[in-house]
Scaffold this motif. Structure first.
Motif, mmCIF file in Angstrom:
data_model
loop_
_atom_site.group_PDB
_atom_site.id
_atom_site.type_symbol
_atom_site.label_atom_id
_atom_site.label_comp_id
_atom_site.label_asym_id
_atom_site.label_seq_id
_atom_site.Cartn_x
_atom_site.Cartn_y
_atom_site.Cartn_z
ATOM 1 N N PRO A 259 0.665 -1.231 -0.081
ATOM 2 C CA PRO A 259 -0.168 0.127 -0.101
ATOM 3 C C PRO A 259 0.746 1.355 0.102
ATOM 4 O O PRO A 259 2.068 1.238 -0.158
ATOM 5 C CB PRO A 259 -0.778 -0.157 1.366
ATOM 6 N N ALA A 260 0.034 2.459 -0.033
ATOM 7 C CA ALA A 260 0.504 3.683 0.133
ATOM 8 C C ALA A 260 1.590 4.302 -0.885
ATOM 9 O O ALA A 260 2.571 3.503 -1.559
ATOM 10 C CB ALA A 260 1.316 3.593 1.546
ATOM 11 N N VAL A 261 1.512 5.460 -1.135
ATOM 12 C CA VAL A 261 2.364 6.463 -2.076
ATOM 13 C C VAL A 261 2.808 7.656 -1.404
ATOM 14 O O VAL A 261 1.858 8.279 -0.844
ATOM 15 C CB VAL A 261 1.748 6.447 -3.389
ATOM 16 N N ASN A 262 3.839 8.084 -1.423
ATOM 17 C CA ASN A 262 4.218 9.308 -0.823
ATOM 18 C C ASN A 262 5.048 10.232 -1.900
ATOM 19 O O ASN A 262 5.227 10.022 -3.247
ATOM 20 C CB ASN A 262 5.049 9.185 0.275
ATOM 21 N N ALA A 263 5.121 11.315 -1.589
ATOM 22 C CA ALA A 263 5.884 12.528 -2.585
ATOM 23 C C ALA A 263 7.230 11.818 -3.265
ATOM 24 O O ALA A 263 7.211 12.294 -4.505
ATOM 25 C CB ALA A 263 6.020 13.844 -1.842
ATOM 26 N N SER A 264 7.811 11.438 -2.490
ATOM 27 C CA SER A 264 9.071 10.808 -3.103
ATOM 28 C C SER A 264 9.022 10.064 -4.368
ATOM 29 O O SER A 264 9.677 10.019 -5.112
ATOM 30 C CB SER A 264 9.897 10.346 -2.119
ATOM 31 N N GLU A 265 7.706 9.323 -4.359
ATOM 32 C CA GLU A 265 7.766 8.495 -5.207
ATOM 33 C C GLU A 265 6.712 9.131 -6.438
ATOM 34 O O GLU A 265 6.783 8.571 -7.705
ATOM 35 C CB GLU A 265 6.836 7.040 -4.735
ATOM 36 N N LEU A 266 6.142 10.154 -6.091
ATOM 37 C CA LEU A 266 5.277 10.720 -7.140
ATOM 38 C C LEU A 266 6.242 11.757 -7.872
ATOM 39 O O LEU A 266 5.752 12.006 -8.867
ATOM 40 C CB LEU A 266 4.235 11.466 -6.509
ATOM 41 N N MET A 267 6.994 12.265 -7.246
ATOM 42 C CA MET A 267 7.675 13.718 -7.596
ATOM 43 C C MET A 267 8.571 13.261 -8.986
ATOM 44 O O MET A 267 9.231 12.124 -9.182
ATOM 45 C CB MET A 267 8.649 14.436 -6.725
ATOM 46 N N THR A 268 8.469 14.554 -9.773
ATOM 47 C CA THR A 268 9.301 14.718 -10.928
ATOM 48 C C THR A 268 10.671 15.146 -10.459
ATOM 49 O O THR A 268 10.807 16.144 -9.829
ATOM 50 C CB THR A 268 8.820 15.519 -11.775
ATOM 51 N N SER A 269 12.178 14.456 -10.765
ATOM 52 C CA SER A 269 13.088 14.980 -10.431
ATOM 53 C C SER A 269 14.257 14.535 -11.353
ATOM 54 O O SER A 269 14.084 13.478 -11.871
ATOM 55 C CB SER A 269 13.412 14.346 -8.976
ATOM 56 N N VAL B 87 5.953 17.865 -7.679
ATOM 57 C CA VAL B 87 4.433 17.130 -7.944
ATOM 58 C C VAL B 87 3.368 18.152 -8.449
ATOM 59 O O VAL B 87 3.318 19.062 -7.922
ATOM 60 C CB VAL B 87 3.990 16.543 -6.367
ATOM 61 N N THR B 88 3.100 17.357 -9.579
ATOM 62 C CA THR B 88 1.950 18.204 -10.394
ATOM 63 C C THR B 88 0.746 17.554 -10.399
ATOM 64 O O THR B 88 0.844 16.130 -9.938
ATOM 65 C CB THR B 88 2.685 18.479 -11.860
ATOM 66 N N ALA C 49 -2.670 3.662 -6.737
ATOM 67 C CA ALA C 49 -2.669 4.545 -5.669
ATOM 68 C C ALA C 49 -2.917 3.475 -4.419
ATOM 69 O O ALA C 49 -2.760 3.606 -3.177
ATOM 70 C CB ALA C 49 -3.969 5.449 -5.375
ATOM 71 N N LYS C 50 -3.570 2.195 -4.679
ATOM 72 C CA LYS C 50 -3.499 1.322 -3.565
ATOM 73 C C LYS C 50 -2.355 0.485 -3.294
ATOM 74 O O LYS C 50 -2.358 -0.249 -2.145
ATOM 75 C CB LYS C 50 -4.617 0.254 -3.856
ATOM 76 N N GLU C 51 -1.389 0.918 -3.662
ATOM 77 C CA GLU C 51 -0.116 -0.098 -3.324
ATOM 78 C C GLU C 51 1.199 1.015 -3.572
ATOM 79 O O GLU C 51 1.192 1.975 -4.063
ATOM 80 C CB GLU C 51 0.327 -1.051 -4.425
ATOM 81 N N LYS C 52 2.161 0.564 -2.678
ATOM 82 C CA LYS C 52 3.494 1.379 -2.473
ATOM 83 C C LYS C 52 4.320 0.921 -3.735
ATOM 84 O O LYS C 52 4.544 -0.136 -3.998
ATOM 85 C CB LYS C 52 4.109 1.161 -1.268
ATOM 86 N N LYS C 53 4.887 2.037 -4.327
ATOM 87 C CA LYS C 53 5.911 1.843 -5.584
ATOM 88 C C LYS C 53 7.047 1.150 -4.898
ATOM 89 O O LYS C 53 7.701 1.448 -4.041
ATOM 90 C CB LYS C 53 6.346 3.282 -6.292
#
Length: 854
Positions: free
Chosen positions: A306-316, A416-417, A430-434
C-alpha cells in the motif's frame, strides 16, 4: 602441452570443473566435447566467448604431455581418442566424485572422492591456495554444485558440498543465474499435474497485475509442486501464480511471484504456511479445497503493497530559473523543456514560482524583457518527500494549485504536479506502494560483472579510472543500463562524460591504442579499441526541437539534461564508472521502478510531439519486454499521433520494419490500430479484425509452404489492402523488392481468374510470373477454396525438374526466340499436372507439341 577435458554430453558439473581446473592449471588448454547437455548449450550460447575452448577434434594429441580429466575417470567417456593413444606415456591428473570402477584410467595425481559434485573437489583446492574468483566464476561453479546435487537434496550430497556453496556465496555467486540455468525438467507425473493446472487456471487482475490461480485434486501425493507452480508462472506469463492442489486429504498451496510489488507471506501465513515474499507454501491437512480456494481469491489484494508518498510521485531533478531571468527567456525554456511552470531559486533557496499563464499575461502587455521576479508567486506551499498522496490531494484541492515543490534539507529535490497525481489515481497504483528497490553500487557492479563479458567489464573500469584522472564524471548510459537491471544481454556500450567526451576518447586511445573518429559539431567521438570494439563517447548534452518531427538541436549540458532527452524513463538511467563511485545508479525519473512495474513512460508531455517515432519505439518495447505504456503515456500518444504526417516515408518505414521484424505481427497490427497509427493513412478501425486474421493466415501459409517467415512488408500492406488503398502504400515502397511485391499484389487483386484454378498446372498457366510472396499474400487475404492446391503448386514449382532446355529445342530445328519460353512453360504445366514425369516423356511431348503447332 597440457589439456583439460571431461566427459561427452557435458553437464554443468563437468563444465564448472573444467573452468575450476583452469584456475589451478592456468597454462592448460580447455577441450570441449561436441555434445553438451541442453542447459549447458543454452548457457554457452550466451557466455561461450568468455572461455577459450577448442573442440576435441582439433587437439594435436601427439603434442599432449599432460591430461587433466575432471568429473570422469574413464577414458572411454571423454570422446574419440586416436587409435595409437597411449595413456601410459603422458601424465594423467584426475578429479572425480564417482564410484571408482575397473575401467578407470590409472592416474598420477588428483583426487577421486565421493562428493555431491566434482567441482567441490577442485574448489577445496582453490580455497586452500587462496585463489580469487570473479562473481561469474563463482556463479558457474554454483551451477555445477546445485545441478549435480539437486539443489542439495540428492542422497549423494555431502557436508563438503554445502561448505563450498557457502564459500561461493561469499565470493559473489549469483543465485539468480544459478536458478535461471539450472531449471529442472518435470517427471511424467509432474507434467500431468502441470497440464491439469494449466487447464484449470483462472487469471485475476489486481491493480494492473495478473495472478494465475490454479487448482486440481488427486488421489495420491507427488513431489515437486513448487517446481510445477513455477512452470505455471512461466507458461501463463503472469506476475504471480498460486497452485491449490488437494492430494488425498491434504490441501497443498504453493505461491510464486516475479514482481517486486508482491509479497506472498500474508496470505500464506493465514493458511498456516510461510516462506519468502516471492516463494512460499502452506499445507492444510484435512482441508476443504474449495473453501481455501475462495479464501485465496477473496484476499488477493493483500498481496500488494500500500501507500504512495511524494518521493515516489515527484518529478526529479527540477529545472529552475533565477529571479533575474527574463519573461521571454523563461518562455523559451518552458517550450524547450516542455514545462508549464518554473520554480525560481536564489542562492540555493526557493523564492517563487512562475507559470505559463503568468508569462502569457506579461507577454500580452509587451513585457517580455522584464525579469520573472516581477510576476512570480511568492506565497509558495511546499511539501516534504514523505508527504502522503492523500495529503497532497488535500493541498491541491484546498489551494487550487497545480504544482507542489518538494523540499528536503532546505533544497528543492522534486516537484509534484496534478499530472503526477492523476497518473497515479487512474493507473490504479494508489492502493500500493511503489516498490522501487534502490540497487546499491556494490550490487550493480556485481550484476555488471555477471552479465557483461569480462573484457568489457575491465574496459569500463579503465574508462572510469581515466575519467577520474581527468576529474570528469563519466557514465554508462542508455539501453545497456536497462538491460543490466533486467538481466538481459546487451553489449552496446554508450559512454557519456560530464565534460569533454572527445578528450576522454583520445585519452583512452593514448592508454590502450585503437582509433578515434571525432564528431566535433556534436561533441562526440567513436573510439575503436585494438580488439575492434566500437565505443561511442559523448559529452552530456540536451536537445530541443524547433518544430514537430524535426531533427533536434543540441547543446552541451549536465547529465540530468542528457537523461531528459531520452525517450522513456527505462532508458533514462546511467551507471557511474568513476573509480570512487563505480556502479552507482543514476535514476532521476524512476526508471528502475518502471522496470519493476513493467511500464513504458515518456519523460515529458511533448515528447511524442517532438519526435513521433517514439510512439513506434514504445510499441516495440511493449513487444520486446512484455511491458505496456502507462495510461498517461498512451493518452499522450493518442493525442500526438497526428504529428506522424510530418515524418518522412523513410523514417516511418524504418520504424515499421523494426516493429514487424522484432514483434509479433498480429499484436503489432492490433496495437497500431489502438494507437490510431493506421488511421493516419486513411485506414478505418473496421479493418482491424480482417487484418489481424489475415496476419495469422499469412504466417500459417508461409509455414505450410515451407517458406521463411513472411517479409515484414507483407504485414505492413495488409491494412492497406483491406481498406482498398494499396495505392497509398506506394510511397513506402522504397526498394525494388517492395515495389515488385506491391505491383504483383495489385495485379493479382484485379485478376480474379487465377482463383478459379483447379490443378497445379492451372495455377502455373495463370501465375507462373508471380513471386511466392505475392501469391501467399493473396491466399491470406482471399481465403479461396483451392488454397491447398495453390500451396501444392508452390511446393512443386520450387522443385520442378527441368527435363528439357533450349538446347533440346534447337536439336529439333526450332529457332531460338520468345517461343522457347512459351514451350517450356507449357511443358512445366504438363509436369505439374503429372502428365510428364521423365525426360523421355518430355521429349515425346515436345515432338507432339511441335507437330501440333506446325
Amino acid at each position: 602441452m597440457q589439456i583439460i577435458i571431461s566427459h561427452v554430453n557435458t553437464d554443468f558439473d563437468a563444465l564448472a570443473s573444467m573452468i575450476a581446473a583452469k584456475k589451478l592449471y592456468p597454462d592448460a588448454q580447455l577441450v570441449l566435447s561436441d555434445k553438451q547437455e541442453s542447459r549447458v548449450q543454452r548457457f554457452l550460447n550466451i557466455y561461450r566467448d568468455m572461455f577459450d575452448f577448442i573442440p576435441n577434434a582439433r587437439v594435436h594429441w601427439e603434442e599432449v604431455t599432460e591430461m587433466i580429466i575432471v568429473d570422469v575417470a574413464s577414458l572411454a567417456r571423454i570422446g574419440t581418442l586416436p587409435k595409437d593413444f597411449d595413456a601410459s606415456k603422458i601424465k594423467i591428473i584426475v578429479y572425480d566424485h564417482h564410484q571408482p570402477t575397473e575401467k578407470d584410467v590409472q592416474y598420477d595425481e588428483g583426487t577421486v572422492e565421493r562428493t555431491g559434485a566434482a567441482v567441490t573437489l577442485l574448489l577445496e583446492e582453490i580455497q586452500q591456495r587462496d585463489l580469487k574468483l570473479s562473481s561469474f566464476e563463482a556463479s558457474l561453479f554454483g551451477l555445477g554444485l546445485y545441478t549435480d546435487t539437486g539443489n542439495f537434496t540428492y542422497a549423494n550430497t555431502t557436508v563438503r558440498d554445502l561448505q563450498m556453496a557457502s564459500y561461493l556465496l561469499e565470493t559473489g555467486m549469483s543465485l539468480e543465474m544459478v536458478q535461471r540455468y539450472s531449471e529442472q525438467t518435470l517427471t511424467t507425473e509432474q507434467q500431468e499435474l502441470l497440464n491439469e493446472l494449466l487447464a484449470h487456471t483462472e487469471i485475476h487482475e489486481v491493480d494492473g497485475l495478473e495472478i494465475a490461480v490454479s487448482t486440481h485434486e488427486m488421489d495420491s501425493f507427488i513431489n515437486g509442486l513448487a517446481l510445477v507452480t513455477t512452470k505455471v508462472l512461466g507458461v501463463k506469463g503472469t506476475d504471480a501464480a498460486i497452485a491449490v492442489v488437494k492430494m488425498k486429504n491434504t490441501v497443498c498451496v504453493v505461491g510464486r511471484a516475479n514482481s517486486e510489488r508482491f509479497t506472498l507471506l500474508p496470505l500464506l501465513k493465514k493458511l498456516g504456511g510461510g516462506g519468502h515474499k516471492h516463494a512460499g507454501s502452506a499445507t492444510v491437512k484435512k482441508g476443504d479445497k474449495e473453501a481455501i480456494l475462495q479464501e485465496i481469491t477473496e484476499n488477493l489484494d493483500s498481496l500488494l503493497r500500500p501507500a504512495v508518498n511524494a518521493s515516489e510521485l515527484m518529478t526529479s531533478p527540477v529545472k529552475t530559473i533565477t529571479p533575474d531571468t527574463t519573461i521571454e527567456e523563461a518562455g523559451r525554456r518552458m517550450y524547450r523543456y516542455g514545462h508549464s511552470g518554473y520554480p525560481i531559486v536564489e542562492n540555493g533557496k526557493l523564492v517563487g514560482l512562475i507559470t505559463r499563464r503568468d508569462l502569457d499575461k506579461a507577454n500580452h502587455h509587451g513585457l517580455g524583457h522584464a525579469p520573472v521576479k516581477a510576476y512570480m508567486t511568492t506565497n509558495i506551499i511546499t511539501i516534504e518527500p514523505t508527504t502522503s498522496l492523500e495529503e497532497i490531494q488535500e493541498l491541491v484541492i484546498e489551494h487550487n494549485i497545480g504544482r507542489l515543490p518538494v523540499i528536503a534539507d532546505g533544497e528543492i529535490v522534486g516537484i509534484v504536479t496534478r499530472s503526477n497525481i492523476i497518473e497515479v489515481l487512474y493507473s490504479d497504483v494508489a492502493k500500493e506502494k511503489k516498490s522501487q528497490t534502490n540497487v546499491s553500487a556494490k550490487q550493480l557492479a556485481k550484476k555488471m560483472s555477471q552479465q557483461l563479458p569480462e573484457d568489457i567489464c575491465k574496459l569500463l573500469v579503465t574508462i572510469g579510472e581515466a575519467a577520474s584522472e581527468m576529474k570528469t564524471p563519466v557514465y554508462l548510459i542508455g539501453g545497456i543500463v536497462r538491460d543490466i537491471l533486467l538481466g538481459k544481454p546487451n553489449n552496446d556500450i554508450d559512454i557519456v562524460a560530464e565534460g569533454n567526451g572527445i578528450q576522454l576518447a583520445k585519452r583512452m586511445q593514448e592508454l590502450q591504442g585503437g582509433e578515434v573518429l571525432e564528431h566535433e559539431n556534436f561533441g562526440t567521438a567513436t573510439w575503436t579499441t585494438p580488439s575492434g570494439l566500437s565505443i561511442d563517447m559523448t559529452s552530456s548534452r540536451l536537445e530541443y526541437y524547433e518544430q514537430p518531427a524535426a531533427l533536434p538541436q543540441v547543446e552541451t549540458s549536465k547529465l540530468g539534461d542528457d537523461l531528459l532527452r531520452r525517450d522513456f524513463t527505462i532508458n533514462a538511467m546511467a551507471i557511474r564508472l568513476n573509480e570512487e563511485a563505480f556502479g552507482e545508479l543514476i535514476d532521476p525519473f524512476g526508471g528502475q521502478h518502471d522496470l519493476q512495474q513493467q511500464k513504458i513512460k515518456i519523460l515529458h508531455n511533448i515528447s511524442f510531439i517532438e519526435d513521433p517515432t517514439r510512439i513506434f519505439r514504445a510499441v516495440r518495447f511493449e513487444e520486446r519486454f512484455g511491458f505496456s505504456m502507462d495510461g498517461h503515456t498512451e493518452k499522450l500518444a493518442l493525442e500526438s499521433i497526428d504529428k506522424m504526417i510530418y515524418l518522412t516515408p523513410h523514417r516511418i518505414i524504418e520504424e515499421m520494419k523494426r516493429l514487424f521484424t522484432e514483434g509479433r505481427p498480429q499484436k503489432v497490427v492490433r496495437r497500431l490500430f489502438e494507437l490510431h497509427v493506421w488511421q493516419q493513412f486513411g485506414i478505418h478501425e473496421k479493418q482491424l479484425k480482417p487484418t489481424v486474421d489475415a496476419a495469422d493466415r499469412l504466417h500459417m501459409l508461409h509455414s505450410e509452404s515451407a517458406q521463411d517467415e513472411p517479409n515484414w512488408f507483407e504485414y505492413f500492406l495488409l491494412p492497406f489492402y483491406y481498406n482498398q488503398s494499396l495505392y497509398a502504400a506506394e510511397k513506402f515502397s522504397l526498394t525494388k523488392s517492395r515495389r515488385q511485391l506491391l505491383e504483383e499484389v495489385q495485379e493479382l487483386d484485379v485478376e480474379e481468374k487465377w482463383k478459379e484454378a483447379k490443378t497445379p498446372g492451372d495455377f502455373h498457366r495463370l501465375v507462373s510470373d508471380y513471386s511466392d510472396s505475392a501469391i501467399l499474400f493473396m491466399l491470406a487475404v482471399d481465403a479461396i477454396s483451392s488454397h491447398t492446391t495453390a500451396l501444392d503448386y508452390l511446393e512443386q514449382r520450387r522443385h520442378i525438374q527441368h527435363f528439357l532446355t533450349g538446347a533440346d529445342l534447337v536439336k529439333l530445328g526450332l529457332k531460338p526466340g520468345p517461343a522457347f519460353s512459351n514451350i517450356l512453360r507449357h511443358l512445366a504445366i504438363e509436369q505439374l499436372d503429372g502428365k510428364v514425369t521423365s525426360k523421355a516423356q518430355a521429349e515425346q511431348w515436345l515432338e507432339a507439341y511441335v507437330c501440333k503447332q506446325s
